[in-house]
Write a protein that holds these residues in place. Structure first.
Motif, PDB file in Angstrom:
ATOM      1  N   THR A 100       0.780  -0.978   0.190  1.00  0.00           N
ATOM      2  CA  THR A 100       0.262  -0.070   0.055  1.00  0.00           C
ATOM      3  C   THR A 100       0.483   1.503  -0.213  1.00  0.00           C
ATOM      4  O   THR A 100       0.523   2.064  -0.930  1.00  0.00           O
ATOM      5  CB  THR A 100      -0.916   0.062   1.066  1.00  0.00           C
ATOM      6  OG1 THR A 100      -1.676  -0.845   0.901  1.00  0.00           O
ATOM      7  CG2 THR A 100      -1.901   1.612   1.089  1.00  0.00           C
ATOM      8  N   ILE A 101       1.444   1.226   1.341  1.00  0.00           N
ATOM      9  CA  ILE A 101       2.542   2.311   1.363  1.00  0.00           C
ATOM     10  C   ILE A 101       3.108   2.638   0.283  1.00  0.00           C
ATOM     11  O   ILE A 101       3.569   3.544  -0.410  1.00  0.00           O
ATOM     12  CB  ILE A 101       3.800   2.295   2.440  1.00  0.00           C
ATOM     13  CG1 ILE A 101       3.938   3.765   2.685  1.00  0.00           C
ATOM     14  CG2 ILE A 101       4.920   1.780   2.361  1.00  0.00           C
ATOM     15  CD1 ILE A 101       4.519   4.148   4.043  1.00  0.00           C
ATOM     16  N   LYS A 102       3.696   1.432  -0.745  1.00  0.00           N
ATOM     17  CA  LYS A 102       4.656   1.587  -1.862  1.00  0.00           C
ATOM     18  C   LYS A 102       3.660   2.652  -3.519  1.00  0.00           C
ATOM     19  O   LYS A 102       4.369   3.049  -3.703  1.00  0.00           O
ATOM     20  CB  LYS A 102       4.700  -0.133  -2.427  1.00  0.00           C
ATOM     21  CG  LYS A 102       6.872  -0.200  -2.727  1.00  0.00           C
ATOM     22  CD  LYS A 102       6.834  -1.441  -3.703  1.00  0.00           C
ATOM     23  CE  LYS A 102       8.227  -1.663  -2.183  1.00  0.00           C
ATOM     24  NZ  LYS A 102       8.234  -3.660  -2.983  1.00  0.00           N
ATOM     25  N   ALA A 103       2.243   1.487  -3.065  1.00  0.00           N
ATOM     26  CA  ALA A 103       1.388   2.527  -3.978  1.00  0.00           C
ATOM     27  C   ALA A 103       1.221   4.091  -3.949  1.00  0.00           C
ATOM     28  O   ALA A 103       1.547   4.679  -4.759  1.00  0.00           O
ATOM     29  CB  ALA A 103       0.462   1.143  -4.058  1.00  0.00           C
ATOM     30  N   TYR A 130       0.658  -2.636  13.637  1.00  0.00           N
ATOM     31  CA  TYR A 130       2.173  -2.414  12.059  1.00  0.00           C
ATOM     32  C   TYR A 130       2.518  -0.783  11.931  1.00  0.00           C
ATOM     33  O   TYR A 130       1.273  -0.428  11.247  1.00  0.00           O
ATOM     34  CB  TYR A 130       1.381  -3.087  11.448  1.00  0.00           C
ATOM     35  CG  TYR A 130       1.234  -4.544  11.672  1.00  0.00           C
ATOM     36  CD1 TYR A 130       2.468  -5.876  11.951  1.00  0.00           C
ATOM     37  CD2 TYR A 130      -0.121  -5.122  12.225  1.00  0.00           C
ATOM     38  CE1 TYR A 130       2.042  -6.716  12.580  1.00  0.00           C
ATOM     39  CE2 TYR A 130      -0.662  -6.259  12.893  1.00  0.00           C
ATOM     40  CZ  TYR A 130      -0.033  -7.034  13.156  1.00  0.00           C
ATOM     41  OH  TYR A 130       0.440  -8.012  13.060  1.00  0.00           O
ATOM     42  N   SER A 131       3.707  -0.552  11.932  1.00  0.00           N
ATOM     43  CA  SER A 131       3.806   1.078  11.173  1.00  0.00           C
ATOM     44  C   SER A 131       4.455   0.729  10.307  1.00  0.00           C
ATOM     45  O   SER A 131       5.884  -0.134  10.042  1.00  0.00           O
ATOM     46  CB  SER A 131       4.348   1.350  12.619  1.00  0.00           C
ATOM     47  OG  SER A 131       3.427   1.215  13.053  1.00  0.00           O
ATOM     48  N   SER A 132       4.524   1.456   8.757  1.00  0.00           N
ATOM     49  CA  SER A 132       5.112   2.063   7.519  1.00  0.00           C
ATOM     50  C   SER A 132       5.965   2.634   7.420  1.00  0.00           C
ATOM     51  O   SER A 132       5.127   4.064   8.213  1.00  0.00           O
ATOM     52  CB  SER A 132       4.413   1.577   6.743  1.00  0.00           C
ATOM     53  OG  SER A 132       3.528   1.758   6.418  1.00  0.00           O
ATOM     54  N   PHE A 133       6.986   2.487   7.340  1.00  0.00           N
ATOM     55  CA  PHE A 133       8.177   4.105   6.460  1.00  0.00           C
ATOM     56  C   PHE A 133       8.783   3.978   5.466  1.00  0.00           C
ATOM     57  O   PHE A 133       9.175   2.581   5.439  1.00  0.00           O
ATOM     58  CB  PHE A 133       8.244   4.177   8.476  1.00  0.00           C
ATOM     59  CG  PHE A 133       9.209   3.034   8.732  1.00  0.00           C
ATOM     60  CD1 PHE A 133      10.844   3.747   8.220  1.00  0.00           C
ATOM     61  CD2 PHE A 133       8.790   2.997   9.795  1.00  0.00           C
ATOM     62  CE1 PHE A 133      11.166   2.517   9.584  1.00  0.00           C
ATOM     63  CE2 PHE A 133       9.713   1.914  10.124  1.00  0.00           C
ATOM     64  CZ  PHE A 133      11.324   1.778   9.888  1.00  0.00           C
ATOM     65  N   ALA A 134       9.121   4.546   4.986  1.00  0.00           N
ATOM     66  CA  ALA A 134      10.198   4.665   4.186  1.00  0.00           C
ATOM     67  C   ALA A 134      11.080   5.253   3.893  1.00  0.00           C
ATOM     68  O   ALA A 134      11.524   6.506   5.591  1.00  0.00           O
ATOM     69  CB  ALA A 134       9.359   5.480   2.566  1.00  0.00           C
TER      70      ALA A 134
END
Lengths: 779, 103
Positions: A100-103, A130-134
């Motif tokens: 999702t984050i990538k998209a 769940y935490s996403s980060f770049a």
């Protein structure tokens, strides 16, 4: 006040007046121009602002909506994915999150982070986050057990109850070392499976990212965009004390700006518009505020402009105009001053020269005659005036010289006339005379004359020749000479006038005539013979009475040849006066054009029946009092003749003591007539009584006569007693001895003694058989 | 000037005093009148009032001289009152001042 300002303005110089006028005109023009320019510029700017702000706000709203929709779509996508996963399938969740984050990133959205929180299981106290980060182009997902999720994300608390997407208020979130202010788009979900536990999926957007999507307005330098959240919280306020800490309502209350409150209400209820604010927390001055709602977020966006900054170009323009106008005015004033100076200088020069001309100095000449302007015209006129003036003055000088010559000739004629009239009145006991002639300005025709015809006869002429001037004077001289000459040779007074009339008629081509009164007075008898040729009859004054002699009005002289004249007679009493005059007296005018008149003259004469000199003085001063400053129009001529009576008195009387009263009466009357003073009269009477008694008692044995003669001499009065009795000189009689006692004195001899004492001189002589006793007393 | 020369005599007698008020002239014609008019019987003071006497001539002086002598002989006195300045000068001239009352 108006009058004063007029006066004040009138006193100022031409330069000042011109400058003031120009200044007023320019100022009026500039104010008008400024007003028009300002209002027009403001209108244009306002129109532009309106257009651009609408566009700007619209763009901002669009941008944010786009971001919001993208985010919401991502959240929904993630939720859909998660709803097909099992709650315990952690790796699948991580993969879904990561993809999702990538998209999202690939689509260009700069998300802060995307998170998934699964609620705790029934037997567990903590849920899974769940935490996403770049980081550096790589995407990571952290898995973390969280005991108190809402304690960490209080703003997400309400999201659980919602079925649809919920946008949180901004809050500070920390991921690792990064602390960011974010808003989160939250959506609850349910895992696949029987247990069907759920969770929250939320994507947080960095506020900075939203702000980047605010449309850059063309007035960015002047305007400021502010976002407010659905609770009214300021999100992008430049003041850090306000931003994220204060709502629009709180600020409105603090600044007491109800309009700001209205803005908050309107924009958060979905309305858009504009509002003018007297004060702004952003600009600290009057502003205009445009506002519009941001859909999905239920936010509002405000675009604020400072009036001052908005209209700065207009103000700058105004200042520029004012500066240029001041410069223009300075240049104008300078030019006016110079032009006036060069224009007025010749005028001042002309004024100076005119002053000199006024003083009679014509040496300077106006030089500005060459120029073609008005000054040139004036100068030429002035130059011509000088030439004409000089010519006029030359002519006048000539005229004056000629006039003076003529005048001096007239003066000489007048002097000759006056000297011809001057009569040296002889001093004689029988009469006194005084005359006055005041000629009018022009040489006139009055004349009088006084001459002796024999020892005891005097002639008096009073006449008035018609007309004035040299001709009248010449005629007058002729008439005067003819009358005097004729009178010397004729005894009849009317004959004189008949002859004079015929002589004057002869060759009288100019038709001149004369009125005349001619009198001949016998000094011995007091008889006055007179003839009147149409002249004013004289006044006769005797004692206190004054009356007009009323002669027959014969015809005037010099008109009708062969006219006959009547002689009349009157006997003058001793001490009476005759006042001869011409109509110059009775017709003397005062300022009210009234005549002096006969009545007034008669009144004066009644009061002043004294000496002729005093009488003349009294009349002339009364005329002066009457006429005041009114110029004399006719000759004033008068002559007063006073008849004293005979100088010597003679009485022949019997030498009888009974005649004493008659003798003394005669002597008393004689002395009164001759105006002998009282004390002297008493002495004379006493002496005369003694002398007459002496003669009456002793001169004759059988009666005889006594002759008494009185005489008024220059300084004395004398008496002569003459008798033809026996020769006797009483002065030889021995003086009585007055020192003897009275009773021892002889009676007699006292009379002569007293007489001698009374007189200043006493003499005795015997002539031709007469005793002559003369006494004399000094006056 | 009076038309004719006369003398008026007004006599007042009291206790041997005779007052004669004279008016008019005292000249050779009138003086004898005065001399006759006055009776000195029983008179020891004779007073002449000369208020209305215009002139005094020598004949008048003689009358006063006569009365002076008469009164002296009787042991009486004579007085002249209201003498005009000029008449007084006549009296002075001939040394008659002692009979003129100066008071």
């Amino acid at each position: 006040m108006n009058c004063f300002s007029k006066k004040w303005f009138g006193k100022k110089s031409l330069v000042f007046k011109l400058s003031l006028g120009v200044l007023a005109g320019v100022l009026f023009g500039v104010i008008l121009l400024l007003g028009i320019v300002s209002s027009r510029s403001k209108m244009i700017i306002e129109e532009q602002i309106l257009e651009h702000s609408a566009h700007s706000i619209h763009a901002t709203v669009n941008n944010i909506s786009h971001l919001v929709l993208e985010t919401e779509q991502a959240v929904r996508g993630l939720r859909n994915t998660l709803q097909q996963l099992d709650a315990n399938d952690a790796s699948s969740i991580q993969i879904a999150l990561k993809s999702t984050i990538k998209a999202v990133y690939n689509s260009g959205l700069d998300l802060s982070h995307a998170d998934v929180y699964s609620f705790p299981a029934e037997n567990s106290a903590s849920g899974m986050l769940y935490s996403s980060f770049a980081e550096n182009g790589h995407f990571f997902v952290n898995e973390d057990k969280v005991k108190d999720f809402y304690g960490r994300f209080p703003q997400l608390k309400d999201a659980e109850k919602e079925e649809k997407i919920f946008w949180s208020e901004p809050y500070v979130s920390s991921h690792g070392s990064n602390e960011r202010t974010v808003i989160s788009c939250v959506l609850p979900f349910k895992f696949h499976g029987k247990s069907a536990s759920g969770g929250l999926v939320f994507i947080s957007v960095d506020l900075q990212d939203i702000l980047q999507h605010l449309e850059q307005s063309p007035f960015q330098d002047e305007g400021h965009q502010v976002l407010i959240s659905k609770t009214g919280m300021y999100i992008t306020h430049p003041d850090p004390e306000i931003n994220l800490k204060t709502t629009i309502y709180e600020l409105a209350a603090r600044l007491r700006l109800p309009k700001l409150f209205q803005v908050g209400e309107k924009v958060l209820s979905g309305q858009s518009g504009s509002m003018q604010l007297p004060y702004s927390s952003v600009y600290k001055e009057p502003t205009i505020l445009f506002f519009a709602p941001v859909p999905h977020l239920n936010w509002g966006v405000c675009l604020i402009y400072s009036y001052r900054e908005l209209f700065k170009p207009v103000y700058d323009l105004q200042i520029m105009i004012i500066i240029s106008v001041i410069a223009v005015i300075i240049i104008l004033l300078f030019l006016i001053n110079k032009i006036c100076y060069y224009s007025i200088r010749p005028l001042l020069n002309i004024a100076k020269i005119a002053t000199q001309y006024g003083k009679g100095d014509f040496s300077e000449i106006v030089t500005e005659t060459s120029s073609d302007d008005e000054i040139g015209t004036l100068s030429t006129a002035f130059h011509n005036m000088r030439t004409n003036l000089l010519e006029y003055i030359d002519k006048e000088k000539q005229d004056i010289t000629e006039k003076q010559k003529a005048l001096s000739e007239l003066d000489i004629a007048k002097k000759i006339q006056l000297s011809a009239l001057t009569v040296d009145f002889p001093e004689q006991k029988e009469f006194q005379t005084s005359a006055l002639m005041i000629p009018a300005k022009q040489i006139g025709g009055d004349f009088y004359d006084f001459f002796f015809l024999s020892k005891n006869r005097v002639g008096i002429v009073m006449a008035d020749v018609s007309g004035k001037g040299i001709s009248a004077a010449l005629y007058m001289m002729r008439a005067k000479e003819i009358i005097k000459h004729t009178a010397q040779h004729m005894s009849s007074i009317s004959g004189v006038f008949e002859q004079v009339n015929n002589a004057l008629c002869e060759g009288n081509s100019v038709c001149m005539f004369a009125s005349a009164f001619f009198a001949i007075i016998n000094l011995k008898t007091g008889v006055m013979e007179y003839v009147n040729a149409g002249h004013l009859p004289p006044f006769l004054m005797s004692g206190q009475s004054c009356r007009k002699i009323t002669p027959k009005p014969n015809f005037i002289l010099g008109v009708r040849e062969g006219t006959s004249y009547k002689t009349e007679k009157i006997k003058l009493q001793p001490n009476s006066s005759i006042f001869f005059y011409t109509d110059g007296i009775t017709e003397a005018e005062n300022s009210e054009r009234k005549f002096y008149g006969e009545e007034r003259l008669q009144n004066v004469l009644q009061r002043y029946s004294c000496s002729p000199e005093e009488c003349v003085d009294a009349v002339i001063s009364d005329i002066r009092e009457f006429t005041q400053d009114t110029p004399q129009s006719d000759d004033i001529t008068m002559l007063v003749f006073r008849y004293n009576g005979q100088a010597t008195g003679i009485l022949n009387v019997d030498a009888d003591i009974k005649k004493l009263a008659e003798v003394l009466n005669f002597i008393e009357q004689d002395m009164l007539q001759k105006e002998i003073p009282q004390d002297i009269r008493t002495k004379i009477i006493v002496a005369s009584e003694e002398l007459f008694s002496n003669i009456a008692l002793y001169a004759y044995e059988n009666g005889g006569e006594v002759q008494i003669k009185t005489a008024l001499n220059k300084n004395s009065y004398s008496l002569k007693f003459m008798d033809k009795g026996r020769p006797y000189n009483p002065l030889e009689c021995r003086e009585p001895d007055i020192s003897q006692p009275l009773e021892e004195r002889p009676i007699g001899g006292l009379g002569i003694f007293i007489a001698r004492k009374m007189a200043d001189f006493i003499t005795y002589s015997r002539e031709k058989g007469k005793n002559i006793l003369k006494i004399e007393i000094k006056i | 000037m009076k038309p004719e020369i006369t003398i008026n005599i007004e006599q007042t007698r009291q206790n041997g005093i005779l007052v004669c008020a004279l008016s008019g002239w005292l000249d050779p014609n009138t003086s004898p009148e005065l001399e006759k008019a006055i009776d000195l019987e029983g008179v020891n003071e004779l007073i002449f009032d000369l208020k209305d006497v215009e002139y005094i001539f020598s004949s008048g002086l003689r009358v006063f001289l006569y009365f002076e002598k008469m009164m002296k002989a009787k042991g009486g006195i004579i007085k002249l009152v209201n003498v005009s300045d000029f008449n007084k000068s006549i009296f002075d001239l001939v040394g008659f001042q002692n009979i003129v009352d100066n008071a």
